[in-house]
Design a protein around this motif. Structure first.
Motif, PDB file in Angstrom:
ATOM      1  N   TYR A  32      51.160  54.793  -9.888  1.00 46.18           N
ATOM      2  CA  TYR A  32      51.957  55.952  -9.474  1.00 46.18           C
ATOM      3  C   TYR A  32      52.889  55.600  -8.320  1.00 46.18           C
ATOM      4  CZ  TYR A  32      52.833  60.334  -6.979  1.00 46.18           C
ATOM      5  OH  TYR A  32      53.414  61.364  -6.304  1.00 46.18           O
ATOM      6  N   ARG A  33      52.419  54.789  -7.403  1.00 43.38           N
ATOM      7  CA  ARG A  33      53.202  54.462  -6.216  1.00 43.38           C
ATOM      8  C   ARG A  33      54.187  53.303  -6.431  1.00 43.38           C
ATOM      9  NH1 ARG A  33      53.647  58.047  -2.614  1.00 43.38           N
ATOM     10  NH2 ARG A  33      53.058  56.947  -0.743  1.00 43.38           N
ATOM     11  N   THR A  34      53.985  52.467  -7.453  1.00 40.88           N
ATOM     12  CA  THR A  34      54.809  51.262  -7.559  1.00 40.88           C
ATOM     13  C   THR A  34      55.611  51.119  -8.850  1.00 40.88           C
ATOM     14  OG1 THR A  34      52.951  49.997  -8.449  1.00 40.88           O
ATOM     15  CG2 THR A  34      53.248  49.958  -6.064  1.00 40.88           C
ATOM     16  N   GLU A  59      60.017  51.955 -17.849  1.00 43.09           N
ATOM     17  CA  GLU A  59      60.193  52.898 -18.949  1.00 43.09           C
ATOM     18  C   GLU A  59      58.868  53.411 -19.505  1.00 43.09           C
ATOM     19  OE1 GLU A  59      60.718  50.167 -22.849  1.00 43.09           O
ATOM     20  OE2 GLU A  59      62.376  50.141 -21.422  1.00 43.09           O
ATOM     21  N   TRP A  60      57.787  52.716 -19.273  1.00 46.30           N
ATOM     22  CA  TRP A  60      56.469  53.130 -19.771  1.00 46.30           C
ATOM     23  C   TRP A  60      55.599  53.696 -18.663  1.00 46.30           C
ATOM     24  CZ3 TRP A  60      53.618  49.728 -16.969  1.00 46.30           C
ATOM     25  CH2 TRP A  60      54.222  48.510 -16.656  1.00 46.30           C
ATOM     26  N   TYR A  61      56.231  54.210 -17.625  1.00 45.23           N
ATOM     27  CA  TYR A  61      55.544  54.745 -16.445  1.00 45.23           C
ATOM     28  C   TYR A  61      54.573  55.873 -16.805  1.00 45.23           C
ATOM     29  CZ  TYR A  61      55.251  57.104 -11.878  1.00 45.23           C
ATOM     30  OH  TYR A  61      54.824  57.693 -10.729  1.00 45.23           O
ATOM     31  N   TYR A  62      55.062  56.904 -17.479  1.00 47.13           N
ATOM     32  CA  TYR A  62      54.200  58.049 -17.785  1.00 47.13           C
ATOM     33  C   TYR A  62      53.155  57.725 -18.847  1.00 47.13           C
ATOM     34  CZ  TYR A  62      56.845  61.028 -14.728  1.00 47.13           C
ATOM     35  OH  TYR A  62      57.424  61.575 -13.622  1.00 47.13           O
ATOM     36  N   ALA A  63      53.479  56.840 -19.759  1.00 47.38           N
ATOM     37  CA  ALA A  63      52.478  56.436 -20.746  1.00 47.38           C
ATOM     38  C   ALA A  63      51.302  55.731 -20.066  1.00 47.38           C
ATOM     39  CB  ALA A  63      53.113  55.523 -21.796  1.00 47.38           C
ATOM     40  N   LEU A  64      51.598  54.859 -19.123  1.00 49.14           N
ATOM     41  CA  LEU A  64      50.546  54.176 -18.390  1.00 49.14           C
ATOM     42  C   LEU A  64      49.746  55.152 -17.541  1.00 49.14           C
ATOM     43  CD1 LEU A  64      49.157  51.522 -17.570  1.00 49.14           C
ATOM     44  CD2 LEU A  64      50.837  51.356 -15.735  1.00 49.14           C
ATOM     45  N   LEU A  65      50.427  56.087 -16.877  1.00 45.32           N
ATOM     46  CA  LEU A  65      49.713  57.066 -16.061  1.00 45.32           C
ATOM     47  C   LEU A  65      48.792  57.936 -16.906  1.00 45.32           C
ATOM     48  CD1 LEU A  65      52.383  58.261 -13.479  1.00 45.32           C
ATOM     49  CD2 LEU A  65      50.443  56.738 -13.100  1.00 45.32           C
ATOM     50  N   TRP A  66      49.251  58.366 -18.077  1.00 40.86           N
ATOM     51  CA  TRP A  66      48.391  59.165 -18.949  1.00 40.86           C
ATOM     52  C   TRP A  66      47.218  58.350 -19.480  1.00 40.86           C
ATOM     53  CZ3 TRP A  66      47.873  64.084 -19.007  1.00 40.86           C
ATOM     54  CH2 TRP A  66      48.933  64.913 -18.668  1.00 40.86           C
ATOM     55  N   LEU A  67      47.447  57.096 -19.792  1.00 38.16           N
ATOM     56  CA  LEU A  67      46.355  56.230 -20.247  1.00 38.16           C
ATOM     57  C   LEU A  67      45.302  56.069 -19.154  1.00 38.16           C
ATOM     58  CD1 LEU A  67      45.195  54.187 -22.361  1.00 38.16           C
ATOM     59  CD2 LEU A  67      46.484  52.454 -21.116  1.00 38.16           C
ATOM     60  N   LEU A  68      45.737  55.806 -17.947  1.00 37.16           N
ATOM     61  CA  LEU A  68      44.798  55.655 -16.840  1.00 37.16           C
ATOM     62  C   LEU A  68      44.107  56.972 -16.494  1.00 37.16           C
ATOM     63  CD1 LEU A  68      46.830  53.215 -14.594  1.00 37.16           C
ATOM     64  CD2 LEU A  68      44.712  52.718 -15.815  1.00 37.16           C
ATOM     65  N   ALA A  69      44.792  58.090 -16.658  1.00 37.68           N
ATOM     66  CA  ALA A  69      44.156  59.396 -16.435  1.00 37.68           C
ATOM     67  C   ALA A  69      43.051  59.639 -17.462  1.00 37.68           C
ATOM     68  CB  ALA A  69      45.192  60.505 -16.493  1.00 37.68           C
ATOM     69  N   GLY A  70      43.320  59.281 -18.707  1.00 38.84           N
ATOM     70  CA  GLY A  70      42.293  59.421 -19.745  1.00 38.84           C
ATOM     71  C   GLY A  70      41.094  58.531 -19.481  1.00 38.84           C
ATOM     72  N   LEU A  71      41.358  57.295 -19.090  1.00 42.27           N
ATOM     73  CA  LEU A  71      40.253  56.385 -18.755  1.00 42.27           C
ATOM     74  C   LEU A  71      39.446  56.901 -17.573  1.00 42.27           C
ATOM     75  CD1 LEU A  71      41.787  52.818 -19.104  1.00 42.27           C
ATOM     76  CD2 LEU A  71      39.906  53.785 -20.394  1.00 42.27           C
ATOM     77  N   SER A  72      40.117  57.404 -16.566  1.00 39.85           N
ATOM     78  CA  SER A  72      39.411  57.940 -15.409  1.00 39.85           C
ATOM     79  C   SER A  72      38.542  59.132 -15.800  1.00 39.85           C
ATOM     80  CB  SER A  72      40.397  58.366 -14.326  1.00 39.85           C
ATOM     81  OG  SER A  72      41.036  57.256 -13.784  1.00 39.85           O
ATOM     82  N   TRP A  97      46.670  62.005  -8.513  1.00 45.54           N
ATOM     83  CA  TRP A  97      47.486  62.881  -7.685  1.00 45.54           C
ATOM     84  C   TRP A  97      48.804  63.240  -8.356  1.00 45.54           C
ATOM     85  CZ3 TRP A  97      46.689  66.356  -4.389  1.00 45.54           C
ATOM     86  CH2 TRP A  97      47.726  66.863  -3.628  1.00 45.54           C
ATOM     87  N   TRP A  98      49.356  62.338  -9.132  1.00 43.43           N
ATOM     88  CA  TRP A  98      50.600  62.613  -9.837  1.00 43.43           C
ATOM     89  C   TRP A  98      50.426  63.803 -10.784  1.00 43.43           C
ATOM     90  CZ3 TRP A  98      50.880  62.466 -15.128  1.00 43.43           C
ATOM     91  CH2 TRP A  98      49.791  61.884 -15.780  1.00 43.43           C
ATOM     92  N   LEU A  99      49.274  63.903 -11.423  1.00 44.97           N
ATOM     93  CA  LEU A  99      49.009  64.998 -12.346  1.00 44.97           C
ATOM     94  C   LEU A  99      48.775  66.305 -11.582  1.00 44.97           C
ATOM     95  CD1 LEU A  99      48.621  65.863 -15.262  1.00 44.97           C
ATOM     96  CD2 LEU A  99      46.232  65.158 -15.084  1.00 44.97           C
ATOM     97  N   VAL A 100      48.090  66.216 -10.453  1.00 45.69           N
ATOM     98  CA  VAL A 100      47.868  67.400  -9.617  1.00 45.69           C
ATOM     99  C   VAL A 100      49.213  67.941  -9.123  1.00 45.69           C
ATOM    100  CG1 VAL A 100      46.832  68.208  -7.458  1.00 45.69           C
ATOM    101  CG2 VAL A 100      45.560  66.655  -8.930  1.00 45.69           C
ATOM    102  N   GLU A 101      50.087  67.058  -8.667  1.00 46.36           N
ATOM    103  CA  GLU A 101      51.419  67.483  -8.226  1.00 46.36           C
ATOM    104  C   GLU A 101      52.203  68.145  -9.351  1.00 46.36           C
ATOM    105  OE1 GLU A 101      53.339  63.975  -6.786  1.00 46.36           O
ATOM    106  OE2 GLU A 101      52.881  64.472  -4.710  1.00 46.36           O
TER     107      GLU A 101
END
Length: 92
Positions: free
Chosen positions: A23-25, A30-43, A73-77
């Motif tokens: 989220y910070r880096t 181009e695959w920023y949100y896909a990676l964030l959603w993948l990591l959110a699912g894993l978490s 935090w990106w999802l909470v925001e």
């Protein structure tokens, strides 16, 4: 001595930490949100597995909630922002 619950925190902590770092880096990729959603699912999966193993006692629930809050935090925001837009509209 049973180390199983202690070892089950490692994947959850890693997924939350990687999500925070991504989220910070990686915001310019181009695959920023896909990676964030993948990591959110894993978490979420690791958090559910962790709570099922340790039970729904106060400290594991609090630690998992803090880990999810910091890591996602990106999802909470985004959810807070959408709630404000839905309730009040958007005006500068």
């Amino acid at each position: 001595m049973n180390l199983r619950p202690a070892r089950s925190w490692v994947p959850f902590a890693c997924a939350s930490t990687l999500s925070f770092l991504a989220y910070r880096t990686l915001f310019a990729s181009e695959w920023y949100y896909a990676l964030l959603w993948l990591l959110a699912g894993l978490s979420a999966v690791f958090a559910a597995r962790l709570l099922l193993q340790t039970g729904f006692r106060a400290w594991p629930v609090a630690a998992t909630a803090v880990g999810l809050l910091v890591g996602q935090w990106w999802l909470v925001e985004a959810l807070i922002l959408r709630a404000f837009w839905r309730l009040n509209g958007f005006a500068p």
